[in-house]
Design an enzyme around this catalytic site. Structure first.
Site, short mmCIF file in Angstrom:
data_model
loop_
_atom_site.label_atom_id
_atom_site.label_comp_id
_atom_site.label_asym_id
_atom_site.label_seq_id
_atom_site.Cartn_x
_atom_site.Cartn_y
_atom_site.Cartn_z
N SER A 153 0.86 -1.18 0.00
CA SER A 153 0.00 0.00 0.00
C SER A 153 0.89 1.23 0.00
O SER A 153 2.07 1.17 0.40
CB SER A 153 -0.90 0.00 1.24
N TYR A 166 -2.76 -0.75 10.04
CA TYR A 166 -2.72 -1.14 8.62
C TYR A 166 -1.40 -0.74 8.00
O TYR A 166 -0.76 -1.53 7.31
CB TYR A 166 -3.89 -0.50 7.88
#
Length: 246
Positions: A153, A166
């Site tokens: 990400s 995350y």
């Protein structure tokens, strides 16, 4: 690479495992791999979603896929070892793995991250692909050329406020990719990561509920990099943190 065109039968006779294959990017990757000749193993926790993807693949006339229902949050090492044995018995090989499954949970300030939430994120986003890859490596090493793709990400390459667990899990994913890639350098196994970027998925809509999804790339539009890394065109590509969008 963003404009990479995969040959029609580039993945013919390949067996590829896709986690989180029930929807979003995982669903599209499974469809795209099957379209190019691969036998796809669909792994996810929701059987109905996996069955829907299974039907899409078979109705399109692509190679018959397989389904492995598994909740990564509760899976054990033995589950992954048993899965590896089943793949070997049923298919005799494994040519690729796309670690696509991830969870986001709640965005919050660092000092408000709940321990249970953090544990769940690390279990699904880091420990599951770690243990699963360990179990599958003997199969991946036994084939001519194999590819392992981890999903990263933008917040796994540059930290961002409030993305907490995350972001931390994706930094760990990048470290796992680089470590394994260095170990397998010069072998038949290659290991890379992909940052999908802003894509119209359910996870994205939860993170940005006010965003107009029509302004985002669709999972289909970001597939060139996913196909590139599974095809023989990427045989010399190892240890790279790639982006799916410009």
């Amino acid at each position: 690479m963003f404009d990479f065109t995969c040959q029609k039968n580039a993945l013919h006779e390949r067996v590829i495992l896709v986690t989180g294959a029930g929807d979003g990017i995982g669903r599209q990757a499974a469809l795209s791999y099957a379209e190019h000749g691969a036998t796809v193993i669909l792994l996810g926790k929701t059987v109905a979603k996996l069955e829907a993807v299974y039907d899409e693949i078979t109705n399109a006339g692509y190679p018959q896929p397989a389904i492995i229902p598994l909740d990564l949050k509760g899976a054990t090492r033995q589950n992954y070892l048993d899965m590896a044995d089943t793949i070997e018995q049923q298919f005799g090989r494994l040519d690729g793995v796309l670690h696509n499954a991830s969870i986001l949970t709640v965005l919050s300030p660092f000092d408000e991250i709940e321990e249970d939430s953090f544990d769940d994120i690390m279990q699904v986003n880091v420990k599951a692909p770690f243990i699963m890859t360990q179990a599958l490596l003997p199969l991946l090493r036994a084939t001519k050329n194999s590819s392992v793709i981890f999903t990263s990400s933008g917040v796994g390459r540059k930290g961002r406020a409030f993305w907490g667990g995350y972001a931390i899990s994706k930094f760990a994913t990048e470290g796992m990719m680089e470590t394994l890639a260095d170990e397998v350098s010069g072998t038949n196994v290659r290991v890379n990561s992909i940052n999908p970027g802003a894509t119209a998925t359910q996870m994205r809509s939860r993170a940005y509920p006010g965003e107009d999804a029509k302004t985002l790339k669709t999972p289909l539009e970001i597939m060139p990099v996913y196909l590139y890394l599974m095809s023989d065109d990427s045989i010399e590509t190892n240890g790279q943190a790639l982006n799916a969008q410009k």
